[in-house]
Structure formats: C-alpha cells, structure tokens
Design a protein around this motif. Structure first.
Motif, PDB file in Angstrom:
ATOM      1  N   LYS A   1       0.819  -1.226   0.000  1.00  0.00           N
ATOM      2  CA  LYS A   1       0.000   0.000   0.000  1.00  0.00           C
ATOM      3  C   LYS A   1       0.851   1.274   0.000  1.00  0.00           C
ATOM      4  O   LYS A   1       0.321   2.383  -0.106  1.00  0.00           O
ATOM      5  CB  LYS A   1      -0.886   0.024   1.258  1.00  0.00           C
ATOM      6  N   TYR A   2       2.172   1.118   0.176  1.00  0.00           N
ATOM      7  CA  TYR A   2       3.011   2.286   0.456  1.00  0.00           C
ATOM      8  C   TYR A   2       4.300   2.321  -0.359  1.00  0.00           C
ATOM      9  O   TYR A   2       4.729   1.313  -0.913  1.00  0.00           O
ATOM     10  CB  TYR A   2       3.426   2.280   1.942  1.00  0.00           C
ATOM     11  N   GLY A   3       4.942   3.509  -0.330  1.00  0.00           N
ATOM     12  CA  GLY A   3       6.348   3.582  -0.672  1.00  0.00           C
ATOM     13  C   GLY A   3       7.113   3.104   0.548  1.00  0.00           C
ATOM     14  O   GLY A   3       6.759   3.463   1.675  1.00  0.00           O
TER      15      GLY A   3
ATOM     16  N   VAL B   1      11.168   1.911  -2.556  1.00  0.00           N
ATOM     17  CA  VAL B   1      10.420   1.149  -3.557  1.00  0.00           C
ATOM     18  C   VAL B   1       8.942   1.487  -3.409  1.00  0.00           C
ATOM     19  O   VAL B   1       8.414   1.514  -2.290  1.00  0.00           O
ATOM     20  CB  VAL B   1      10.606  -0.375  -3.365  1.00  0.00           C
ATOM     21  N   GLU B   2       8.270   1.735  -4.518  1.00  0.00           N
ATOM     22  CA  GLU B   2       6.843   2.057  -4.466  1.00  0.00           C
ATOM     23  C   GLU B   2       6.014   0.774  -4.464  1.00  0.00           C
ATOM     24  O   GLU B   2       6.121  -0.044  -5.360  1.00  0.00           O
ATOM     25  CB  GLU B   2       6.462   2.955  -5.654  1.00  0.00           C
ATOM     26  N   LYS B   3       5.218   0.630  -3.441  1.00  0.00           N
ATOM     27  CA  LYS B   3       4.255  -0.470  -3.289  1.00  0.00           C
ATOM     28  C   LYS B   3       4.830  -1.860  -3.578  1.00  0.00           C
ATOM     29  O   LYS B   3       4.332  -2.594  -4.441  1.00  0.00           O
ATOM     30  CB  LYS B   3       3.025  -0.202  -4.159  1.00  0.00           C
ATOM     31  N   PRO B   4       5.898  -2.228  -2.861  1.00  0.00           N
ATOM     32  CA  PRO B   4       6.492  -3.551  -3.089  1.00  0.00           C
ATOM     33  C   PRO B   4       5.665  -4.674  -2.455  1.00  0.00           C
ATOM     34  O   PRO B   4       4.979  -4.452  -1.452  1.00  0.00           O
ATOM     35  CB  PRO B   4       7.847  -3.444  -2.378  1.00  0.00           C
TER      36      PRO B   4
HETATM   37  C1  G1P Z   1       1.122   7.597  -2.077  1.00  0.00           C
HETATM   38  C2  G1P Z   1       2.615   7.358  -2.367  1.00  0.00           C
HETATM   39  C3  G1P Z   1       3.171   6.287  -1.439  1.00  0.00           C
HETATM   40  C4  G1P Z   1       2.894   6.657   0.006  1.00  0.00           C
HETATM   41  C5  G1P Z   1       1.385   6.929   0.225  1.00  0.00           C
HETATM   42  C6  G1P Z   1       1.130   7.468   1.614  1.00  0.00           C
HETATM   43  O1  G1P Z   1       0.416   6.445  -2.466  1.00  0.00           O
HETATM   44  O2  G1P Z   1       2.776   7.017  -3.729  1.00  0.00           O
HETATM   45  O3  G1P Z   1       4.553   6.163  -1.639  1.00  0.00           O
HETATM   46  O4  G1P Z   1       3.330   5.605   0.847  1.00  0.00           O
HETATM   47  O5  G1P Z   1       0.895   7.896  -0.718  1.00  0.00           O
HETATM   48  O6  G1P Z   1      -0.233   7.610   1.847  1.00  0.00           O
HETATM   49  P1  G1P Z   1      -1.197   6.429  -2.635  1.00  0.00           P
HETATM   50  O7  G1P Z   1      -1.771   6.235  -1.273  1.00  0.00           O
HETATM   51  O8  G1P Z   1      -1.571   7.753  -3.239  1.00  0.00           O
HETATM   52  O9  G1P Z   1      -1.493   5.278  -3.557  1.00  0.00           O
END
Ligand code: G1P
Length: 276
Positions: free
Chosen positions: A168-170, A188-191
């Motif tokens: 769900k996160y970076g 890493v974005e959403k690993p």
């Molecule tokens: C975004 C970012 C992500 C971060 C998150 C925090 O994702 O791309 O890296 O961890 O916000 O809420 P999103 O929730 O918009 O998919």
C-alpha cells in the motif's frame, strides 16, 4: 523559511463511491471538519502559509471552502454558531491560496510536477490529506520543518507497518542516524512483502527541495504505469541526500473506509464536547 505547501487533490476517491461521485473526497468530514481543513491547519501551524492545490474537475468545493461565504457569514453573525467558523476564518485570514488543475491522473510525481509553477525555486511541504495525523505536541509538518532547518534536504515521514501491508506504500531502507531518523539508501513504491526493503512506510508528509522537479521530469512511469514521487526521491537520494523521519503522533489512513471510521471515532472521543 518554508512558506509553501502543496496539496495533490485531483484524485477521484473511488473507495468512497457513491459519496465521492460529484464531491471531493478531501471534503469528507472527520466529525465536523473536512479532511483538507485538518491538512491546511497543520501546514499553517508549521508556518507554511501559502497553500497550493493541484486540483481537478469536481473539486470546486475545496476552493469554495477556503473562500468567504457572505451569505452564511451574515446569516450567523452574532450567534453562537460563529465559533464553529473560527478556525476556517483564521486560516483564511492568515493564508493565501493558489490552484491549478491536473487534467489527467498520471501519478503523485506528475501531480507534484503540475504544481511547479505555484512553487517555483524554493523548498516546500506536501500533505496528502488522506493521511490524517493527530499529535500531542507539534504537528507532523512542524516536526519536519525543524529537521529541515538542520539537514536542508528532502524529508519523508515514515512509520512502521505490518510487513503484509507494504503493497500500500512507498517503502524505504536506509542508515539509521538516530532513533527516529534514517538517511535513505533505497525506496520502492508499493512492493510485495517479499520485495520490500523494510517495513518503514512513507506516509503523506514530505518536505521537498525544488531540484525534485527536475528529478520528476526525468522519472519514467513506474508502478501502475504512473510517475511516482518515490522513484524521483530515490534518484535524489542517490545523488545527494533524502532523510526519512519516524514522526511522533498517530496516523489514520482516511483513504480507506476502515481508517476513516477509526479516525472519526478517535476524533469524536478526543475533541468533541459531549454537551453539544
Ligand atoms: C502515495 C505514495 C506512497 C505513500 C502513500 C502514503 O500512495 O505514492 O509512496 O506511501 O501515498 O499515503 P497512494 O496512497 O496515493 O497510492
């Protein structure tokens, strides 16, 4: 020193349909206050008084919220209800607001780049209003401004999440400098949990130095085919310095139904006067 805060608010909020069909998800209230007002108050309390919104179709209510409503003002003048407008009046009197539209959703990195003309060549904060942060002491943005004064580089707020939620996160990895501070070496974005470099997840608070715009321009689409701020920040970390800060306080993921309800209950208990 940091005067501007950017709010990417163009997203659709599909998880809250049908409520968000024609209404901005950032206007959903936690108790009696829209999410976006919590965000702007947090920025203002950190000294960020120029509010810059990257907005989109169906988001006009955000502009109206921070504007004066003459009819309403004259209607409730002198009544007890005026106190309910105190904070928003305070925000309006102390901040300036700029808006630009992001016509297409191409990721958080793209949204931030769309805001460049409102920011220019100075460091700035970014708040994702979905992430509601409640603190006992300084608000999270104020905590981060304090750190910026020391390090003068981009900073992301992080918190530990269960490993199965990394998708769900970076997610960052880095060298631990203090109990609550890391120098970022990977991001890493959403690993998937097995690919995540740690369980330290980025939450929606950033301080970015203006060279981030060039990094974003050079960032190809990544996870989900979107231009990710996480990828641009990794490039910035590799060429210079990015810090990750374990903030003090409690965060609610108000982009999910569960987090939204949890935040509502928490804030009702904590801030609501039972006699009202
Ligand atoms: C975004 C970012 C992500 C971060 C998150 C925090 O994702 O791309 O890296 O961890 O916000 O809420 P999103 O929730 O918009 O998919």
């Amino acid at each position: 020193m940091i005067k501007k805060c950017l709010y990417p608010v163009a997203g659709y909020g599909t998880r809250f349909l049908p409520a968000t069909k024609s209404m901005a998800k950032e206007m959903l209230p936690i108790v009696d206050k829209p999410l976006i007002q919590y965000a702007v108050k947090e920025a203002m309390d950190a000294g960020l008084i120029q509010q810059a919104f990257v907005t989109g179709r169906t988001k006009r209510s955000i502009e109206d919220h921070f504007d004066i409503s003459y009819e309403l003002e004259s209607e409730i003048k002198g009544s007890a209800k005026e106190t309910q407008l105190q904070e928003i009046r305070d925000i309006r009197d102390n901040c300036v607001f700029t808006y630009t539209r992001q016509p297409e959703m191409k990721g958080l990195g793209h949204a931030i780049l769309t805001g460049e003309p409102m920011i220019g060549d100075e460091p700035f904060g970014v708040i994702l209003a979905d992430d509601l942060c409640i603190t006992e002491g300084d608000p999270v943005m104020a905590q981060m401004v304090g750190l910026y004064k020391q390090f003068r580089c981009s900073i992301v707020a992080i918190e530990e999440v269960p490993k199965e939620e990394t998708r769900k996160y970076g997610v960052i990895a880095g060298t631990q400098l203090q109990e609550d501070l890391f120098k970022v070496s990977d991001m890493v974005e959403k690993p998937a949990p097995e690919d995540a470099p740690s369980n330290l997840a980025i939450i929606g608070r950033y301080i970015l130095t203006p060279d981030i715009f060039d990094y974003i321009r050079n960032t190809p689409p990544g996870t989900n085919g979107e231009v990710q701020i996480t990828d641009a920040l990794l490039a910035q970390a590799r060429n210079g310095c990015v810090m990750a800060y374990k903030f003090k306080g409690k965060r609610f993921d108000c982009g999910s139904l569960h987090g939204f309800v949890e935040a509502t209950n928490y804030c009702y208990e904590k801030f609501h006067d039972p006699s009202e």
